[in-house]
Design an enzyme around this catalytic site. Structure first.
Site, PDB file in Angstrom:
ATOM      1  N   LEU A   1       6.937   1.590   9.253  1.00  0.00           N
ATOM      2  CA  LEU A   1       5.614   1.083   8.654  1.00  0.00           C
ATOM      3  C   LEU A   1       5.966   1.585   7.277  1.00  0.00           C
ATOM      4  CD1 LEU A   1       2.891   2.362  11.395  1.00  0.00           C
ATOM      5  CD2 LEU A   1       3.440  -0.144  10.926  1.00  0.00           C
ATOM      6  N   ASP A   2       5.110   0.342   6.679  1.00  0.00           N
ATOM      7  CA  ASP A   2       4.788   0.100   5.385  1.00  0.00           C
ATOM      8  C   ASP A   2       3.672   1.850   4.487  1.00  0.00           C
ATOM      9  OD1 ASP A   2       6.045  -2.162   4.547  1.00  0.00           O
ATOM     10  OD2 ASP A   2       3.993  -2.908   4.449  1.00  0.00           O
ATOM     11  N   PRO A   3       3.516   2.554   3.594  1.00  0.00           N
ATOM     12  CA  PRO A   3       2.982   3.533   3.204  1.00  0.00           C
ATOM     13  C   PRO A   3       1.780   3.504   3.122  1.00  0.00           C
ATOM     14  CG  PRO A   3       5.140   3.551   2.109  1.00  0.00           C
ATOM     15  CD  PRO A   3       4.837   2.168   2.733  1.00  0.00           C
TER      16      PRO A   3
END
Length: 310
Positions: free
Chosen positions: A55-57
């Protein structure tokens, strides 16, 4: 599931899934680190820990964390479908395709909800998608985002993905939209940032993602997810095993295969079982309540895909 560490170590070893509700600005690897820290805090034996989907930050939501023997199933989780809620802001495109990047294109055009709703079937089903240059894909052995941040040209190729469902959260109307929130059920490898970019372009404008939340990853949902604060609280109480989901929770889309003790012993030795009455395909081989292996059944023969050391 719990077992005892080998040798003279009497600490409990955990095997199963922790489902984190990942907060903003936390990377997936940091989620893994949080799970390892929880094991140490709770006095559990050291175990392998991995995640079941990056998951992207700037994204939040369901992040499956595999512990112990569940790490053998993490790759399968990476291949699973995902569901996301996301918001597109129209009028600005950024280099990262999200709110973190710098604006590289603008447009005065704004779509209506009616136009957006009418467009969505074009982005449903099998589609070809160009991934973002700021992504974890590798180019000549290096991460694309590292090359992009270094100012180097990043050349990627389109990939075929499937958008199983794409819905608009607001009712169609004729008023111009500054933002729109949608829900997407997608196959592995689908980039929501790219989907948002392409939807905006198809509406004769530009856009970027300002909100991204994963609500489902494979069989896991937000209903099963816990916050980092809750994880820390449970670790300090030394009760992680009470919130740990079993190995089988990651395999609820395939049938269980009941084994006799002799059959379980044969599979543990790497042997192939013959004459088994079961449908072709993958199955979760069990001896009573004990997971033995992820297996492949073909014309009555059963072979091990992933064996579990429990």
């Amino acid at each position: 599931m719990v077992s005892r560490a080998g040798g003279g170590d009497r600490r409990v070893t955990l095997h199963g899934w922790l489902i984190l509700d990942k907060p903003l600005e936390l990377g997936s690897t940091q989620g893994v680190s949080a799970a390892k820290r929880a094991l140490r805090t709770g006095g559990y034996a050291k175990a392998k820990v991995g995640h079941g989907g990056t998951l992207d930050p700037l994204a939040t939501g369901v992040l499956p964390i595999a512990i112990g023997e569940a790490t053998k199933l993490a790759g399968r989780m990476l291949d699973s479908d995902k569901v996301y809620d996301f918001t597109i802001r129209f009028g600005e495109q950024t280099d990262t395709l999200d709110a973190e990047g710098k604006v590289i294109a603008t447009s005065e055009a704004r779509p209506t909800a009616a136009a957006l709703a009418e467009l969505l079937p074009r982005f449903t089903g099998p589609i070809a998608q160009m991934p973002p240059v700021y992504s974890a894909l590798k180019v000549d052995g290096q991460r694309a985002y590292d090359l992009a941040r270094a100012g180097e040209e990043v050349v990627l190729t389109t990939r075929n993905v499937t958008v199983h469902a794409l819905t608009l959260a607001t009712a169609p109307g004729d008023a111009p939209l500054e933002t729109a929130t949608l829900t997407a059920h997608v196959s592995k490898g689908t980039y929501i940032r790219s989907l948002a970019r392409d939807i905006a372009l198809a509406l004769a404008t530009v856009g970027h993602v300002t909100y991204l939340r994963r609500t489902k990853a494979g069989p896991f949902t937000l209903d099963q997810a816990i916050t980092l604060d809750k994880l820390d609280e449970v670790a300090k109480a030394r009760s992680l095993e009470h919130i740990l989901l079993p190995l089988s929770a990651g395999l609820d889309d395939i049938p269980a295969l009941a084994l006799t003790p002799d059959q379980a012993g044969a599979l543990r030795q790497g042997r192939v079982l013959a004459g088994i009455a079961a449908d072709d395909g993958q199955a979760f081989a069990m001896l009573g309540e004990m997971p033995v292996a992820l297996v492949e059944v073909e014309q009555g023969s059963v072979r091990v895909v992933r064996g579990f050391n429990l």
